[in-house]
Design a protein around this motif. Structure first.
Motif, PDB file in Angstrom:
ATOM      1  N   GLY A 266      19.646  27.334  48.449  1.00  0.00           N
ATOM      2  CA  GLY A 266      20.607  26.952  47.421  1.00  0.00           C
ATOM      3  C   GLY A 266      20.725  25.448  47.273  1.00  0.00           C
ATOM      4  O   GLY A 266      20.817  24.921  46.157  1.00  0.00           O
ATOM      5  N   VAL A 289      25.298  26.798  42.051  1.00  0.00           N
ATOM      6  CA  VAL A 289      24.525  27.400  43.141  1.00  0.00           C
ATOM      7  C   VAL A 289      24.893  26.745  44.472  1.00  0.00           C
ATOM      8  O   VAL A 289      24.998  27.416  45.504  1.00  0.00           O
ATOM      9  N   THR A 293      26.309  28.631  47.907  1.00  0.00           N
ATOM     10  CA  THR A 293      25.480  28.712  49.117  1.00  0.00           C
ATOM     11  C   THR A 293      25.815  27.658  50.178  1.00  0.00           C
ATOM     12  O   THR A 293      25.371  27.790  51.322  1.00  0.00           O
TER      13      THR A 293
END
Length: 399
Positions: A266, A289, A293
């Motif tokens: 990520g 993202v 993550t």
């Protein structure tokens, strides 16, 4: 002797907290987080590198440094700091319960002192301050103090997912409906910012106030992400996870190994969006993202460090980091003070004059100096200056 007032529903694991000792793991993790926060904050305070003609210039070394910084550091350490803030709340509450001290007035005074310190920090030194955000979120934490640990973790997961979805929708709309930023327009805007920060006291303060006003909306959004980490810390504190880490060694090994590739994947995508080859329109898509993550990579860092502490070399590392963690507030404010002197008109006015590689090298040197000075200070005093002020505000008297 007055008996402690403790409810079964609120802090049923308070017995696991040492009564007269600090939790070393918290100090170690806080000291570790200080370095990551410094590495992130310096790029904001120093600004993008500009040539003598005002044009933006990035060397290959600086590009690689930016990439590594985004992949390994950005969005990884403020969640850790937030987690520790939530965990420490449980220790403060448990301590008040043991001694029979009224918790509410002390806690509210503490948040007020934290907010005022953050306000001064944000206006005078670094408008990216988070102390004010922590002070506000501390009220939310107090309101949900009796939440069940499982419910707190679920709420944290929902908040992280919600923030990621908001950023993703905004980012995709930006990609679809906006044109790439003209490099000349960007350079002109950066020159204007550089002129403000290289100016005098009034110019720097005005620039900081403008940044604070501009970032208010983003602080609300990212505040939800910070609240998620606070709730996770609250749940961990209720379970006493950092007091008895030896009980969770197998789990820590599993988390460190399994979470690392998820977090790196990520973060690598976030670096592609923020640092290229994708253009600046993809910034918020990458951030979405990254928000989703980053907790995996942060958890991997934490578990790896806690496992290291149980080895022979880890003992020396723990001693240095724990000392920094005990002076975390003083170190955090000192970092901003030094960077304000170096990069603004308060001192050298080097805003925009150095690339990322040089900045990171300077950060490691500053952090090493803080470890040395902090160790010297703790041999002579119980608190750092900022910790003393916050404790005085909390107690309502001289410590």
């Amino acid at each position: 002797m007055r008996s402690p007032r403790r409810t079964q529903t609120s802090f049923d694991t308070a017995e696991t907290v040492p009564k007269h000792e600090r939790v070393r793991e918290i100090d170690v993790l806080r000291g570790f987080a200080l370095l990551g926060i410094l590495l992130v904050n310096v790029t904001a305070m120093a600004g993008p590198r500009m040539g003598s003609g005002g044009e933006l210039g990035v060397s290959r070394v600086d590009e690689m440094a930016d990439w590594l910084l985004t992949t390994l550091v950005s969005a990884k350490f403020f969640p850790l700091f937030s987690f520790l803030f939530g965990y420490s709340f449980t220790l403060q509450k448990a301590s008040a319960d043991r001694t029979g001290t009224p918790f509410v007035p002390r806690y509210l005074r503490r948040l007020t002192g934290l907010f005022l310190l953050g306000l001064a920090h944000g206006v005078l030194l670094f408008p990216g301050d988070v102390l004010m955000v922590y002070a506000v979120l501390g009220l939310v934490l107090f309101a949900v103090r009796d939440i069940e640990p499982r419910t707190a973790v679920r709420a944290a997961a929902c908040l992280v997912t919600g923030v990621a979805l908001c950023l993703l929708v905004w980012g995709m709309a930006t990609v679809a409906y906006t044109e790439p930023v003209n490099p000349q327009d960007r350079a002109a805007a950066i020159q204007e910012t550089a002129a403000a920060y290289r100016g005098g006291f009034g110019s720097v303060v005005q620039a900081n106030l403008g940044w604070l006003h501009y970032s208010l909306g983003w602080n609300v959004l990212y505040g939800a992400d910070m609240l998620a980490a606070l709730l996770a810390g609250l749940a961990a504190g209720r379970r006493g996870l950092l007091v008895e880490t030896h009980r969770y060694r197998a789990w820590m090994v599993r988390i460190a190994v399994c979470a690392l590739p998820v977090g790196l994947a990520g973060s690598t995508f976030m670096a592609v969006c923020r640092n290229g080859p994708l253009d600046a329109r993809w910034y918020d898509v990458g951030s979405a993202v990254g928000v989703l993550t980053a907790p995996a990579l942060t958890a991997s860092y934490v578990c790896g460090l806690l496992l290291l502490l149980r080895t022979r070399p880890g003992g020396r590392i723990a001693g240095a980091l724990a000392g920094a963690g005990r002076l975390a507030l003083t170190h955090y404010l000192t970092q901003s003070l030094v960077m304000a002197f170096v990069f603004t008109g308060y001192g050298l006015a080097w805003y925009g004059r150095h690339g990322t590689a040089v900045l990171l090298a300077g950060c490691f040197a500053l952090y090493a100096a803080q470890l040395a000075v902090g160790g010297w200070l703790l041999r002579r005093a119980r608190y750092g200056p900022a910790e003393w002020l916050l404790r005085a505000a909390t107690l309502g008297r001289r410590p």
